[in-house]
Design an enzyme around this catalytic site. Structure first.
Site, PDB file in Angstrom:
ATOM      1  N   TYR A 141       0.818  -1.213   0.000  1.00 30.60           N
ATOM      2  CA  TYR A 141       0.000   0.000   0.000  1.00 30.60           C
ATOM      3  C   TYR A 141       0.853   1.265   0.000  1.00 30.60           C
ATOM      4  CZ  TYR A 141      -4.323  -2.528   1.079  1.00 30.60           C
ATOM      5  OH  TYR A 141      -5.414  -3.348   1.040  1.00 30.60           O
ATOM      6  N   LYS A 189       4.448 -15.238   3.242  1.00 35.51           N
ATOM      7  CA  LYS A 189       4.725 -16.035   2.032  1.00 35.51           C
ATOM      8  C   LYS A 189       6.239 -16.228   1.993  1.00 35.51           C
ATOM      9  CE  LYS A 189       3.421 -17.923  -1.901  1.00 35.51           C
ATOM     10  NZ  LYS A 189       2.564 -19.120  -1.994  1.00 35.51           N
ATOM     11  N   ASP A 221      -1.397 -18.724   1.417  1.00 36.91           N
ATOM     12  CA  ASP A 221      -2.322 -19.482   0.550  1.00 36.91           C
ATOM     13  C   ASP A 221      -3.038 -20.596   1.326  1.00 36.91           C
ATOM     14  OD1 ASP A 221       0.160 -20.739   0.727  1.00 36.91           O
ATOM     15  OD2 ASP A 221       0.330 -21.219  -1.405  1.00 36.91           O
ATOM     16  N   ASP A 249     -11.690 -10.041   5.087  1.00 41.05           N
ATOM     17  CA  ASP A 249     -12.962 -10.124   4.346  1.00 41.05           C
ATOM     18  C   ASP A 249     -13.413 -11.578   4.245  1.00 41.05           C
ATOM     19  OD1 ASP A 249     -12.889  -7.361   3.798  1.00 41.05           O
ATOM     20  OD2 ASP A 249     -13.655  -7.654   1.763  1.00 41.05           O
TER      21      ASP A 249
HETATM   22  C1  IPM Z   1     -10.281  -1.959   3.880  1.00 36.44           C
HETATM   23  C2  IPM Z   1     -10.360  -1.479   2.451  1.00 36.44           C
HETATM   24  C3  IPM Z   1      -9.222  -0.521   2.157  1.00 36.44           C
HETATM   25  C4  IPM Z   1      -7.936  -1.312   2.291  1.00 36.44           C
HETATM   26  C5  IPM Z   1      -9.269   0.178   0.789  1.00 36.44           C
HETATM   27  C6  IPM Z   1     -10.587   0.824   0.508  1.00 36.44           C
HETATM   28  C7  IPM Z   1      -8.162   1.197   0.666  1.00 36.44           C
HETATM   29  O1  IPM Z   1     -10.415  -2.539   1.573  1.00 36.44           O
HETATM   30  O2  IPM Z   1     -10.274  -1.124   4.795  1.00 36.44           O
HETATM   31  O3  IPM Z   1     -10.257  -3.166   4.107  1.00 36.44           O
HETATM   32  O4  IPM Z   1      -7.535  -2.009   1.343  1.00 36.44           O
HETATM   33  O5  IPM Z   1      -7.313  -1.225   3.348  1.00 36.44           O
HETATM   34 MN    MN Z   2     -10.689  -4.451   2.566  1.00 35.85          MN
END
Ligand code: IPM
Ligand code: MN
Ligand code: NAD
Length: 370
Positions: A141, A189, A221, A249
């Site tokens: 990032y 990884k 993975d 997620d």
């Molecule tokens: C999260 C989101 C963010 C991330 C994006 C929107 C920048 O997916 O907070 O999980 O990747 O951190």
């Molecule tokens: Mn996210």
């Protein structure tokens, strides 16, 4: 207790779920005699539209001047053609960096009442209680260089970590694990990436200071698979930035919906609180958004920025009781679970949690008064 909260509702369902979360915080303040102030400011797509920037200076100033920042979500498809530095998401990355929190705590719980909302079998999800500690300020990032050369059709992002960045987030993971089930699973990884080898070495070094906490390493993975097969095996899961984004997620499947997951980012000048989900453009404005992730995020504000643990728990209990009573937003109202459940809107869900919370705080206060 005084608490200055900057509220950055953002885009899509952000304002819808944040409205319910702030209502809950206002109720806690009113019932407990606390002085919470709320300052609203723009971030993301709505800020680009209003001022040309995804993180206007006024927003950053309000955030830095607060005790806690409560953020809804950013992202709007109408900006999809813009380069990453101009998009709504850039505002989120900039504010994370400016506030300085590097440890993003993302709890993932299996709610008994929602066992039929998960595609996983109830015996797989039962009693799952995972805390992801996602490094939030490093990796792909923020690593340099990053560019896209349209002439040569080449693009690059850099996954970079220093040992110090790994050590500081690992310490938080071990501290939290020592107060839980005393296990840290570090995800990397290391069979392919140097940066993961550094990660693994640094985490192992920190582990020496926590002899009562077990450390295991998992490759990302197979971790993605184990998380669905044997989620009960995990306590604290420590990850670099992108791996944590993806796995947290995925962990929404255990709870039954991404809309249920809260988060808190600690370790910087001001803590940042945001549900894990995004702006959900597919359901924005329809009243279908699940506000429980945002409401549980409000509980984390009280826990980590206000030391109001009893109130944080009261919010979590209120969420449990509303789910136990069968109320569901559409994302958790799966066909299999319909039986005794009732599908309701964002607003209705917020109202029911509010009612349950007021009742439980009233009960607590009258017990103390006796
Ligand atoms: C999260 C989101 C963010 C991330 C994006 C929107 C920048 O997916 O907070 O999980 O990747 O951190
Ligand atoms: Mn996210
Ligand atoms: P998303 O999290 O917005 O949505 C994924 C799916 O989950 C959608 O089907 C959505 O309807 C559903 N969902 C999410 N939250 C829900 C809720 N509270 N209640 C009910 N259903 C919910 O992810 P996406 O669709 O990949 O991304 C949409 C936008 O959000 C993108 O612009 C992305 O960059 C942004 N995003 C922002 C954040 C953030 O601000 N923290 C986090 C993730 C994604």
């Amino acid at each position: 207790m005084r608490l200055k909260i900057a509220v950055l509702a953002g885009d899509g369902i952000g304002p819808e779920v944040t409205h319910e979360a702030t209502k809950i915080l206002r109720a806690v303040a009113e019932l407990g005699g606390h002085d919470f102030t709320f300052t609203e400011a723009l971030i993301g797509g709505v800020a680009i539209t209003a001022s040309g920037s995804p993180l206007p200076t006024a927003t950053l100033d309000a955030a830095l001047d607060s005790d806690a920042v409560l953020l809804g979500a950013v992202g709007d498809n109408k900006f999809n053609a813009l380069t990453p530095d101009k998009r709504p998401e850039a505002g989120l990355l900039q504010i994370r960096q400016a506030l300085g929190g590097f440890a993003n705590l993302r709890p993932s719980l299996a709610f008994q009442a929602l066992s039929a909302s998960s595609p996983l079998r109830p015996e797989v999800t039962q009693n799952v209680d995972i805390l992801f500690v996602r490094e939030l300020l490093g990796g792909l990032y923020f690593g340099q260089p990053r560019w896209w050369n349209h002439e040569t059709n080449e693009a690059i992002n850099t996954m970079r970590y220093t040992k110090a960045e790994v050590v500081r987030v690992a310490r938080i993971a071990f501290e939290l694990a020592s107060k839980r089930r005393k296990k840290v699973t570090s995800v990397d990884k290391a069979n392919v990436l140097e940066v993961s080898q550094l990660w693994r070495a640094a985490v192992s070094e920190v582990a020496q200071d926590y002899p009562d906490v077990t450390l295991e390493h998992q490759l990302v993975d197979s971790m993605a698979m184990h998380l669905m097969n044997i989620p009960r095996n995990f306590d604290v899961v420590l990850t670099e930035n992108l791996f944590g984004d993806i796995l947290s997620d995925e962990a929404g499947v255990i709870t039954g919906s991404l809309g249920m997951l809260p988060s808190a980012t600690i370790g910087g000048a001001v803590n940042l609180y945001e549900p894990v989900h995004g702006s959900a453009p597919d359901i924005a404005g329809t009243g279908k958004a699940n506000p429980l992730g945002a409401i549980l995020t409000a509980a984390m504000v009280l826990r980590h920025s206000a030391h109001l643990e009893a109130d944080a728990r009261a919010i979590e209990q209120a969420v449990h009781s509303v789910l136990d009573a069968g109320y569901r937003t559409p994302d958790i109202a799966q066909a299999a679970a319909k039986g005794n459940t009732q599908t309701i809107t964002t607003r209705e869900m917020g109202k029911l949690v509010h009612q349950a919370l007021v009742e439980s705080i009233d009960r607590r206060q009258s017990m103390h008064a006796v």
